[in-house]
Scaffold this active site. Structure first.
Site, PDB file in Angstrom:
ATOM      1  N   ASP A  80     -23.290  15.166   2.559  1.00 38.21           N
ATOM      2  CA  ASP A  80     -23.051  16.578   2.873  1.00 38.21           C
ATOM      3  C   ASP A  80     -23.903  17.380   1.888  1.00 38.21           C
ATOM      4  O   ASP A  80     -24.489  16.819   0.959  1.00 38.21           O
ATOM      5  CB  ASP A  80     -21.552  16.900   2.712  1.00 38.21           C
ATOM      6  CG  ASP A  80     -21.252  18.373   2.965  1.00 38.21           C
ATOM      7  OD1 ASP A  80     -21.829  18.947   3.904  1.00 38.21           O
ATOM      8  OD2 ASP A  80     -20.434  18.968   2.223  1.00 38.21           O
ATOM      9  N   SER A  81     -23.904  18.684   2.066  1.00 37.18           N
ATOM     10  CA  SER A  81     -24.674  19.527   1.144  1.00 37.18           C
ATOM     11  C   SER A  81     -24.011  19.614  -0.237  1.00 37.18           C
ATOM     12  O   SER A  81     -24.639  20.076  -1.184  1.00 37.18           O
ATOM     13  CB  SER A  81     -24.773  20.936   1.719  1.00 37.18           C
ATOM     14  OG  SER A  81     -23.479  21.496   1.793  1.00 37.18           O
TER      15      SER A  81
ATOM     16  N   TYR B  19     -26.472  24.305   3.230  1.00 37.41           N
ATOM     17  CA  TYR B  19     -27.292  23.957   4.395  1.00 37.41           C
ATOM     18  C   TYR B  19     -27.191  25.045   5.473  1.00 37.41           C
ATOM     19  O   TYR B  19     -28.118  25.288   6.211  1.00 37.41           O
ATOM     20  CB  TYR B  19     -26.804  22.641   5.016  1.00 37.41           C
ATOM     21  CG  TYR B  19     -27.276  21.369   4.354  1.00 37.41           C
ATOM     22  CD1 TYR B  19     -28.038  21.378   3.183  1.00 37.41           C
ATOM     23  CD2 TYR B  19     -26.950  20.130   4.918  1.00 37.41           C
ATOM     24  CE1 TYR B  19     -28.452  20.176   2.596  1.00 37.41           C
ATOM     25  CE2 TYR B  19     -27.376  18.940   4.352  1.00 37.41           C
ATOM     26  CZ  TYR B  19     -28.121  18.958   3.184  1.00 37.41           C
ATOM     27  OH  TYR B  19     -28.523  17.774   2.618  1.00 37.41           O
ATOM     28  N   GLY B  20     -26.017  25.647   5.546  1.00 37.43           N
ATOM     29  CA  GLY B  20     -25.728  26.574   6.658  1.00 37.43           C
ATOM     30  C   GLY B  20     -26.613  27.800   6.692  1.00 37.43           C
ATOM     31  O   GLY B  20     -26.636  28.526   7.677  1.00 37.43           O
TER      32      GLY B  20
ATOM     33  N   CYS C 165     -20.843  16.628   7.637  1.00 36.37           N
ATOM     34  CA  CYS C 165     -21.307  18.004   7.593  1.00 36.37           C
ATOM     35  C   CYS C 165     -21.598  18.453   9.021  1.00 36.37           C
ATOM     36  O   CYS C 165     -22.407  17.827   9.713  1.00 36.37           O
ATOM     37  CB  CYS C 165     -22.575  18.044   6.746  1.00 36.37           C
ATOM     38  SG  CYS C 165     -23.423  19.619   6.745  1.00 36.37           S
ATOM     39  N   ASN C 166     -20.904  19.482   9.452  1.00 39.54           N
ATOM     40  CA  ASN C 166     -21.116  20.005  10.816  1.00 39.54           C
ATOM     41  C   ASN C 166     -22.552  20.519  10.973  1.00 39.54           C
ATOM     42  O   ASN C 166     -23.185  20.337  12.005  1.00 39.54           O
ATOM     43  CB  ASN C 166     -20.161  21.168  11.081  1.00 39.54           C
ATOM     44  CG  ASN C 166     -18.708  20.733  11.088  1.00 39.54           C
ATOM     45  OD1 ASN C 166     -18.121  20.528  12.123  1.00 39.54           O
ATOM     46  ND2 ASN C 166     -18.118  20.581   9.917  1.00 39.54           N
ATOM     47  N   THR C 167     -23.049  21.180   9.925  1.00 37.26           N
ATOM     48  CA  THR C 167     -24.368  21.802   9.991  1.00 37.26           C
ATOM     49  C   THR C 167     -25.466  20.741  10.129  1.00 37.26           C
ATOM     50  O   THR C 167     -26.365  20.873  10.974  1.00 37.26           O
ATOM     51  CB  THR C 167     -24.600  22.636   8.708  1.00 37.26           C
ATOM     52  OG1 THR C 167     -23.436  23.450   8.483  1.00 37.26           O
ATOM     53  CG2 THR C 167     -25.804  23.518   8.837  1.00 37.26           C
TER      54      THR C 167
ATOM     55  N   GLU D 116     -18.502  25.856  -3.854  1.00 36.93           N
ATOM     56  CA  GLU D 116     -19.320  25.037  -4.757  1.00 36.93           C
ATOM     57  C   GLU D 116     -19.174  25.491  -6.217  1.00 36.93           C
ATOM     58  O   GLU D 116     -19.348  24.715  -7.132  1.00 36.93           O
ATOM     59  CB  GLU D 116     -20.796  25.077  -4.338  1.00 36.93           C
ATOM     60  CG  GLU D 116     -21.110  24.270  -3.090  1.00 36.93           C
ATOM     61  CD  GLU D 116     -20.933  22.758  -3.258  1.00 36.93           C
ATOM     62  OE1 GLU D 116     -21.192  22.246  -4.351  1.00 36.93           O
ATOM     63  OE2 GLU D 116     -20.486  22.113  -2.294  1.00 36.93           O
TER      64      GLU D 116
ATOM     65  N   CYS E  56     -16.436  23.526   9.180  1.00 33.43           N
ATOM     66  CA  CYS E  56     -17.315  23.160   8.056  1.00 33.43           C
ATOM     67  C   CYS E  56     -16.443  22.327   7.140  1.00 33.43           C
ATOM     68  O   CYS E  56     -15.286  22.700   6.869  1.00 33.43           O
ATOM     69  CB  CYS E  56     -17.802  24.424   7.334  1.00 33.43           C
ATOM     70  SG  CYS E  56     -18.577  24.090   5.740  1.00 33.43           S
ATOM     71  N   THR E  57     -16.975  21.214   6.661  1.00 36.91           N
ATOM     72  CA  THR E  57     -16.132  20.300   5.880  1.00 36.91           C
ATOM     73  C   THR E  57     -15.746  20.881   4.513  1.00 36.91           C
ATOM     74  O   THR E  57     -14.872  20.349   3.841  1.00 36.91           O
ATOM     75  CB  THR E  57     -16.831  18.938   5.696  1.00 36.91           C
ATOM     76  OG1 THR E  57     -18.151  19.162   5.174  1.00 36.91           O
ATOM     77  CG2 THR E  57     -16.927  18.193   7.013  1.00 36.91           C
ATOM     78  N   HIS E  58     -16.397  21.961   4.114  1.00 38.80           N
ATOM     79  CA  HIS E  58     -15.974  22.635   2.872  1.00 38.80           C
ATOM     80  C   HIS E  58     -14.663  23.418   3.069  1.00 38.80           C
ATOM     81  O   HIS E  58     -13.923  23.634   2.114  1.00 38.80           O
ATOM     82  CB  HIS E  58     -17.025  23.653   2.409  1.00 38.80           C
ATOM     83  CG  HIS E  58     -18.185  23.062   1.680  1.00 38.80           C
ATOM     84  ND1 HIS E  58     -19.151  22.316   2.303  1.00 38.80           N
ATOM     85  CD2 HIS E  58     -18.540  23.118   0.369  1.00 38.80           C
ATOM     86  CE1 HIS E  58     -20.056  21.950   1.410  1.00 38.80           C
ATOM     87  NE2 HIS E  58     -19.709  22.427   0.230  1.00 38.80           N
TER      88      HIS E  58
HETATM   89  N1  DGL Z   1     -20.046  21.227   4.658  1.00 41.41           N
HETATM   90  C1  DGL Z   1     -21.069  21.539   5.552  1.00 41.41           C
HETATM   91  C2  DGL Z   1     -20.657  21.720   6.992  1.00 41.41           C
HETATM   92  O1  DGL Z   1     -19.715  21.079   7.409  1.00 41.41           O
HETATM   93  C3  DGL Z   1     -22.267  22.318   5.070  1.00 41.41           C
HETATM   94  C4  DGL Z   1     -22.033  23.648   4.524  1.00 41.41           C
HETATM   95  C5  DGL Z   1     -23.274  24.258   3.956  1.00 41.41           C
HETATM   96  O2  DGL Z   1     -23.933  23.634   3.138  1.00 41.41           O
HETATM   97  O3  DGL Z   1     -23.588  25.390   4.357  1.00 41.41           O
HETATM   98  O4  DGL Z   1     -21.257  22.443   7.736  1.00 41.41           O
END
Ligand code: DGL
Length: 264
Positions: free
Chosen positions: A8-9, A40-41, A72-74, A153, A185-187
Site C-alpha cells: 500500500d502507499s 497515491y490517491g 490499496c483501492n487506488t 500518515e 480506502c484501506t487507510h
Molecule cells: N490506502 C490506499 C487506498 O486504499 C491509498 C491511499 C493513498 O495513498 O492515497 O486507496
C-alpha cells in the site's frame, strides 16, 4: 509456508494485514509501505502503475512470494490489470470499495462512499458503481477525501483537524439519511471511530479487510495450503512511517526496515 506479499502507499494496508493475520497460519507476510510516494490517491494512474510494478518486482525478487495482495483501492484501480498480464502465474488479489455488502446492509437505500480522488475517478470504480447501483433502488453519495491519508500518515487519527475534515464530508451524508458508509480506502478504518462519532453511531461502516483475508485463505487451501502454525509479519517502508499507528493496529510493536526499491 505460504509467502504473501502485500503493499500500500503507507499504513492503510496494515488494516488488511491485521485481518489476514487473524485467519492465515503457516504463512509469512511481507508488507511494503510505499510512504516515499504517499498519498497515491493524488498521483496520476501512470505514476501509481509504475510504483506498483516496482514493488511487485521487488517482492518477487526478494521473497519469491506466492500471492500478492494490493491492499490499496487506488493501486488496484490503476494497476491490477497490468500486473495480472505481466505476472500471469502469480495470484493477485486487489481491493475494491465494498459497495455490494453495503447494498445488502442498507435499509434507507442511501450509501456513502469515501475514497481517494484517484479511486473515484478510475474506470474500475465507475463501472462497479454503475452496475451495482442500477440493480436496486440505491443512491450513492460519493465523496473524495483529499488530505485524509496525509493526516492518518502523520498519526492524526483523532485530532480536531482530522475531525473537521471528516465532518465536512460525513455530515451531509447524515443529513441525507445515509445508514451505511463504504470505507473505500484501506487507510480509512483507522479513522472509523471518528466517523462513527460524527454519525452519532447511527451507521454501519464497511471495510474489506476480512473479506480479502477469507478470499486469500480459500485460494491458498485450494492449492494445498495447510493452515496450521503461526503467521509472521515483516514490515518494510520506502520512507518515514509513523510507528505508533502500527503498534495500535497490532497491539504490539513490529520492527520496520527501511528499503530502497529499484527505479522508485
Ligand atoms: N490506502 C490506499 C487506498 O486504499 C491509498 C491511499 C493513498 O495513498 O492515497 O486507496
Amino acid at each position: 509456508m505460504l509467502k504473501i506479499g502485500v503493499f500500500d502507499s503507507g499504513l492503510g494496508g496494515l488494516t488488511v494485514v491485521k485481518a489476514l493475520s487473524e485467519v492465515i497460519q503457516n504463512a509469512q507476510i511481507f508488507y511494503v509501505a510505499d510512504t516515499k510516494h504517499a498519498p497515491y490517491g493524488e498521483k496520476t494512474p501512470k505514476q501509481i502503475l509504475q510504483y506498483s510494478l516496482n514493488i511487485t518486482q521487488y517482492l518477487l525478487d526478494t521473497y519469491q512470494i506466492d500471492i500478492l495482495i494490493i491492499a490499496c483501492n487506488t493501486a488496484t484501480s490503476a494497476a491490477i490489470k497490468t500486473l495480472r498480464e505481466r505476472y500471469p502465474s502469480l495470484i493477485i488479489i486487489g481491493t475494491e470499495p465494498g459497495i455490494k455488502p453495503a447494498m445488502e446492509h442498507t435499509v434507507t437505500g442511501k450509501i456513502g462512499i469515501l475514497a481517494t480522488p484517484a479511486t473515484l475517478r478510475g474506470d474500475k470504480y465507475q463501472s462497479l458503481a454503475n452496475v451495482l447501483a442500477s440493480q436496486k433502488d440505491i443512491l450513492l453519495f460519493e465523496q473524495a477525501c483529499p488530505g485524509l491519508v496525509e493526516q492518518i500518515e502523520k498519526g492524526e487519527i483523532s485530532t480536531e483537524e482530522t475531525k473537521t475534515l471528516l465532518e465536512q464530508w460525513v455530515l451531509p451524508m447524515k443529513e441525507n439519511n445515509v445508514d451505511t458508509i463504504v470505507l473505500g480506502c484501506t487507510h480509512y478504518p483507522l479513522v472509523g471511530e471518528t466517523i462513527s462519532k460524527i454519525m452519532l453511531c447511527d451507521v454501519k461502516l464497511i471495510d474489506t479487510g476480512a473479506a480479502i483475508a477469507r478470499r486469500v485463505l480459500d485460494l491458498a487451501l485450494q492449492r494445498g495450503h495447510v493452515n496450521q502454525g503461526t503467521c509472521g509479519i515483516s514490515v518494510e517502508s520506502t520512507g518515514d512511517i509513523y510507528k505508533e499507528i502500527i503498534s495500535t493496529i497490532f497491539e504490539e510493536e513490529l520492527e520496520v526496515n527501511y528499503i530502497k526499491i529499484a527505479n522508485s
